[in-house]
Design a protein around this motif. Structure first.
Motif, PDB file in Angstrom:
ATOM      1  N   ARG A 107       0.840  -1.206   0.000  1.00  0.00           N
ATOM      2  CA  ARG A 107       0.000   0.000   0.000  1.00  0.00           C
ATOM      3  C   ARG A 107       0.870   1.248   0.000  1.00  0.00           C
ATOM      4  N   GLU A 108       0.257   2.385   0.205  1.00  0.00           N
ATOM      5  CA  GLU A 108       0.807   3.738   0.166  1.00  0.00           C
ATOM      6  C   GLU A 108       0.977   4.146  -1.290  1.00  0.00           C
ATOM      7  N   ASP A 109       2.193   4.467  -1.746  1.00  0.00           N
ATOM      8  CA  ASP A 109       2.367   4.869  -3.146  1.00  0.00           C
ATOM      9  C   ASP A 109       2.166   3.697  -4.098  1.00  0.00           C
ATOM     10  N   LEU A 110       2.309   2.493  -3.588  1.00  0.00           N
ATOM     11  CA  LEU A 110       2.005   1.287  -4.356  1.00  0.00           C
ATOM     12  C   LEU A 110       0.638   0.778  -3.917  1.00  0.00           C
ATOM     13  N   ASP A 111      -0.046   0.094  -4.785  1.00  0.00           N
ATOM     14  CA  ASP A 111      -1.310  -0.556  -4.423  1.00  0.00           C
ATOM     15  C   ASP A 111      -1.382  -1.855  -5.212  1.00  0.00           C
ATOM     16  N   VAL A 112      -0.586  -2.828  -4.778  1.00  0.00           N
ATOM     17  CA  VAL A 112      -0.518  -4.106  -5.482  1.00  0.00           C
ATOM     18  C   VAL A 112      -0.785  -5.250  -4.513  1.00  0.00           C
ATOM     19  N   GLU A 113      -1.214  -6.337  -5.102  1.00  0.00           N
ATOM     20  CA  GLU A 113      -1.475  -7.554  -4.342  1.00  0.00           C
ATOM     21  C   GLU A 113      -0.998  -8.730  -5.181  1.00  0.00           C
ATOM     22  N   ASN A 114      -0.344  -9.689  -4.545  1.00  0.00           N
ATOM     23  CA  ASN A 114      -0.009 -10.918  -5.263  1.00  0.00           C
ATOM     24  C   ASN A 114      -0.030 -12.084  -4.299  1.00  0.00           C
ATOM     25  N   PHE A 115      -0.333 -13.235  -4.852  1.00  0.00           N
ATOM     26  CA  PHE A 115      -0.300 -14.444  -4.046  1.00  0.00           C
ATOM     27  C   PHE A 115       0.085 -15.623  -4.921  1.00  0.00           C
ATOM     28  N   SER A 116       0.553 -16.654  -4.263  1.00  0.00           N
ATOM     29  CA  SER A 116       0.863 -17.898  -4.956  1.00  0.00           C
ATOM     30  C   SER A 116       0.422 -19.056  -4.077  1.00  0.00           C
ATOM     31  N   LEU A 117      -0.048 -20.103  -4.723  1.00  0.00           N
ATOM     32  CA  LEU A 117      -0.409 -21.354  -4.061  1.00  0.00           C
ATOM     33  C   LEU A 117       0.434 -22.461  -4.672  1.00  0.00           C
ATOM     34  N   LYS A 118       0.953 -23.334  -3.814  1.00  0.00           N
ATOM     35  CA  LYS A 118       1.829 -24.400  -4.294  1.00  0.00           C
ATOM     36  C   LYS A 118       1.380 -25.736  -3.710  1.00  0.00           C
ATOM     37  N   PHE A 119       1.315 -26.748  -4.579  1.00  0.00           N
ATOM     38  CA  PHE A 119       0.994 -28.109  -4.167  1.00  0.00           C
ATOM     39  C   PHE A 119       2.085 -29.018  -4.722  1.00  0.00           C
ATOM     40  N   SER A 120       2.571 -29.920  -3.877  1.00  0.00           N
ATOM     41  CA  SER A 120       3.670 -30.771  -4.318  1.00  0.00           C
ATOM     42  C   SER A 120       3.488 -32.203  -3.832  1.00  0.00           C
ATOM     43  N   GLY A 121       4.141 -33.094  -4.534  1.00  0.00           N
ATOM     44  CA  GLY A 121       4.170 -34.489  -4.133  1.00  0.00           C
ATOM     45  C   GLY A 121       5.447 -35.119  -4.628  1.00  0.00           C
ATOM     46  N   ASN A 122       6.000 -36.022  -3.841  1.00  0.00           N
ATOM     47  CA  ASN A 122       7.191 -36.731  -4.291  1.00  0.00           C
ATOM     48  C   ASN A 122       7.083 -38.197  -3.916  1.00  0.00           C
ATOM     49  N   TYR A 123       7.755 -39.013  -4.689  1.00  0.00           N
ATOM     50  CA  TYR A 123       7.712 -40.462  -4.511  1.00  0.00           C
ATOM     51  C   TYR A 123       9.125 -41.013  -4.634  1.00  0.00           C
ATOM     52  N   ILE A 124       9.539 -41.814  -3.650  1.00  0.00           N
ATOM     53  CA  ILE A 124      10.862 -42.446  -3.674  1.00  0.00           C
ATOM     54  C   ILE A 124      10.695 -43.874  -4.170  1.00  0.00           C
ATOM     55  N   PHE A 125      11.520 -44.241  -5.138  1.00  0.00           N
ATOM     56  CA  PHE A 125      11.485 -45.616  -5.647  1.00  0.00           C
ATOM     57  C   PHE A 125      12.914 -46.123  -5.802  1.00  0.00           C
ATOM     58  N   GLY A 126      13.073 -47.420  -5.617  1.00  0.00           N
ATOM     59  CA  GLY A 126      14.410 -47.998  -5.708  1.00  0.00           C
ATOM     60  C   GLY A 126      15.339 -47.495  -4.615  1.00  0.00           C
ATOM     61  N   GLN A 127      14.840 -46.960  -3.534  1.00  0.00           N
ATOM     62  CA  GLN A 127      15.544 -46.437  -2.362  1.00  0.00           C
ATOM     63  C   GLN A 127      16.459 -45.248  -2.633  1.00  0.00           C
ATOM     64  N   VAL A 128      16.817 -44.967  -3.874  1.00  0.00           N
ATOM     65  CA  VAL A 128      17.717 -43.841  -4.160  1.00  0.00           C
ATOM     66  C   VAL A 128      17.169 -42.900  -5.235  1.00  0.00           C
ATOM     67  N   ASN A 129      16.040 -43.242  -5.848  1.00  0.00           N
ATOM     68  CA  ASN A 129      15.468 -42.420  -6.910  1.00  0.00           C
ATOM     69  C   ASN A 129      14.240 -41.696  -6.387  1.00  0.00           C
ATOM     70  N   LYS A 130      14.062 -40.457  -6.830  1.00  0.00           N
ATOM     71  CA  LYS A 130      12.906 -39.683  -6.398  1.00  0.00           C
ATOM     72  C   LYS A 130      12.332 -38.906  -7.578  1.00  0.00           C
ATOM     73  N   ILE A 131      11.023 -38.930  -7.698  1.00  0.00           N
ATOM     74  CA  ILE A 131      10.323 -38.072  -8.661  1.00  0.00           C
ATOM     75  C   ILE A 131       9.475 -37.100  -7.851  1.00  0.00           C
ATOM     76  N   GLU A 132       9.504 -35.841  -8.251  1.00  0.00           N
ATOM     77  CA  GLU A 132       8.762 -34.803  -7.548  1.00  0.00           C
ATOM     78  C   GLU A 132       7.997 -33.966  -8.566  1.00  0.00           C
ATOM     79  N   VAL A 133       6.738 -33.679  -8.254  1.00  0.00           N
ATOM     80  CA  VAL A 133       5.895 -32.832  -9.095  1.00  0.00           C
ATOM     81  C   VAL A 133       5.406 -31.672  -8.235  1.00  0.00           C
ATOM     82  N   ILE A 134       5.559 -30.455  -8.770  1.00  0.00           N
ATOM     83  CA  ILE A 134       5.138 -29.242  -8.056  1.00  0.00           C
ATOM     84  C   ILE A 134       4.251 -28.425  -8.987  1.00  0.00           C
TER      85      ILE A 134
END
Length: 130
Positions: free
Chosen positions: A70-97
Protein backbone atom coordinates in the motif's frame (compact mmCIF):
# COMPACT_ATOMS: atom_id res chain seq x y z
CA UNK A 1 18.64 4.90 -0.30
CA UNK A 2 15.94 3.05 1.63
CA UNK A 3 14.66 3.88 5.10
CA UNK A 4 12.80 0.88 6.35
CA UNK A 5 11.16 -0.46 9.49
CA UNK A 6 10.49 -4.17 9.68
CA UNK A 7 8.50 -6.31 12.07
CA UNK A 8 8.46 -10.04 11.59
CA UNK A 9 7.13 -13.22 13.14
CA UNK A 10 8.38 -16.62 12.01
CA UNK A 11 7.84 -20.12 13.28
CA UNK A 12 8.68 -23.62 12.18
CA UNK A 13 7.58 -26.87 13.78
CA UNK A 14 9.23 -30.15 12.98
CA UNK A 15 6.55 -32.60 14.07
CA UNK A 16 8.80 -35.59 13.50
CA UNK A 17 11.64 -36.37 11.13
CA UNK A 18 9.39 -36.24 8.04
CA UNK A 19 6.60 -33.73 8.85
CA UNK A 20 6.93 -29.98 8.98
CA UNK A 21 4.80 -26.84 9.37
CA UNK A 22 6.26 -23.38 8.70
CA UNK A 23 4.70 -19.92 8.71
CA UNK A 24 5.84 -16.34 8.59
CA UNK A 25 4.37 -12.83 8.80
CA UNK A 26 6.35 -9.71 7.85
CA UNK A 27 5.35 -6.07 8.01
CA UNK A 28 7.61 -3.65 6.15
CA UNK A 29 7.21 0.13 6.05
CA UNK A 30 9.61 2.54 4.45
CA UNK A 31 10.56 5.37 2.16
CA UNK A 32 12.46 4.57 -0.99
CA UNK A 33 14.53 7.32 -2.62
CA UNK A 34 16.74 7.25 -5.71
CA UNK A 35 17.88 9.73 -8.33
CA UNK A 36 14.74 8.85 -10.32
CA UNK A 37 12.30 9.71 -7.54
CA UNK A 38 10.86 8.54 -4.26
CA UNK A 39 7.92 6.57 -2.97
CA UNK A 40 6.58 5.16 0.28
CA UNK A 41 5.55 1.59 0.85
CA UNK A 42 3.77 -0.46 3.47
CA UNK A 43 3.86 -4.23 2.90
CA UNK A 44 2.19 -7.16 4.61
CA UNK A 45 3.64 -10.57 3.73
CA UNK A 46 2.15 -13.89 4.92
CA UNK A 47 3.77 -17.21 4.04
CA UNK A 48 3.04 -20.80 5.04
CA UNK A 49 4.02 -24.34 4.12
CA UNK A 50 2.99 -27.82 5.27
CA UNK A 51 4.83 -31.04 4.47
CA UNK A 52 3.24 -34.38 5.31
CA UNK A 53 4.80 -37.47 6.79
CA UNK A 54 6.04 -39.94 4.22
CA UNK A 55 3.52 -42.73 3.62
CA UNK A 56 4.59 -45.74 1.56
CA UNK A 57 7.36 -43.70 -0.10
CA UNK A 58 4.99 -40.82 -0.97
CA UNK A 59 5.03 -37.33 0.57
CA UNK A 60 2.75 -34.35 -0.12
CA UNK A 61 2.97 -30.66 0.61
CA UNK A 62 1.02 -27.44 0.25
CA UNK A 63 1.85 -23.82 0.80
CA UNK A 64 1.29 -20.27 -0.22
CA UNK A 65 2.40 -16.65 -0.04
CA UNK A 66 0.28 -13.50 0.13
CA UNK A 67 1.73 -9.97 -0.32
CA UNK A 68 -0.21 -6.70 -0.06
CA UNK A 69 1.56 -3.37 -0.73
CA UNK A 70 0.00 0.00 0.00
CA UNK A 71 0.81 3.74 0.17
CA UNK A 72 2.37 4.87 -3.15
CA UNK A 73 2.01 1.29 -4.36
CA UNK A 74 -1.31 -0.56 -4.42
CA UNK A 75 -0.52 -4.11 -5.48
CA UNK A 76 -1.47 -7.55 -4.34
CA UNK A 77 -0.01 -10.92 -5.26
CA UNK A 78 -0.30 -14.44 -4.05
CA UNK A 79 0.86 -17.90 -4.96
CA UNK A 80 -0.41 -21.35 -4.06
CA UNK A 81 1.83 -24.40 -4.29
CA UNK A 82 0.99 -28.11 -4.17
CA UNK A 83 3.67 -30.77 -4.32
CA UNK A 84 4.17 -34.49 -4.13
CA UNK A 85 7.19 -36.73 -4.29
CA UNK A 86 7.71 -40.46 -4.51
CA UNK A 87 10.86 -42.45 -3.67
CA UNK A 88 11.49 -45.62 -5.65
CA UNK A 89 14.41 -48.00 -5.71
CA UNK A 90 15.54 -46.44 -2.36
CA UNK A 91 17.72 -43.84 -4.16
CA UNK A 92 15.47 -42.42 -6.91
CA UNK A 93 12.91 -39.68 -6.40
CA UNK A 94 10.32 -38.07 -8.66
CA UNK A 95 8.76 -34.80 -7.55
CA UNK A 96 5.89 -32.83 -9.10
CA UNK A 97 5.14 -29.24 -8.06
CA UNK A 98 2.17 -27.17 -9.22
CA UNK A 99 2.22 -23.42 -8.51
CA UNK A 100 -0.47 -20.84 -9.30
CA UNK A 101 0.62 -17.18 -9.29
CA UNK A 102 -1.58 -14.08 -9.30
CA UNK A 103 -0.63 -10.37 -9.42
CA UNK A 104 -2.90 -7.30 -9.37
CA UNK A 105 -1.94 -3.62 -9.68
CA UNK A 106 -4.95 -1.73 -8.30
CA UNK A 107 -3.57 1.66 -9.38
CA UNK A 108 -4.09 0.76 -13.03
CA UNK A 109 -5.17 4.07 -14.64
CA UNK A 110 -6.50 2.54 -17.85
CA UNK A 111 -10.26 2.14 -18.34
CA UNK A 112 -9.70 -1.47 -19.34
CA UNK A 113 -8.11 -3.25 -16.41
CA UNK A 114 -4.79 -4.49 -17.79
CA UNK A 115 -2.31 -4.80 -14.94
CA UNK A 116 -3.29 -8.29 -13.95
CA UNK A 117 -1.07 -11.33 -14.28
CA UNK A 118 -1.68 -14.98 -13.59
CA UNK A 119 0.43 -18.06 -14.25
CA UNK A 120 0.16 -21.79 -13.73
CA UNK A 121 3.46 -23.62 -13.54
CA UNK A 122 4.15 -27.36 -13.33
CA UNK A 123 7.64 -28.56 -12.42
CA UNK A 124 8.80 -32.18 -12.63
CA UNK A 125 12.07 -33.30 -11.05
CA UNK A 126 13.76 -36.68 -11.25
CA UNK A 127 16.73 -37.17 -8.92
CA UNK A 128 19.03 -39.90 -7.70
CA UNK A 129 20.90 -40.03 -4.42
CA UNK A 130 24.53 -41.16 -4.61
Amino acid sequence: QVFQRRQTFDFAVLVDHHREVQASFDYLKGDYETVGGKFKFSDHVVWGNVLSRRYQNFQAGAGGTYVRSREDLDVENFSLKFSGNYIFGQVNKIEVIYTAYNFDDFKDPSPIYSRYYTANIVEIYLSREF
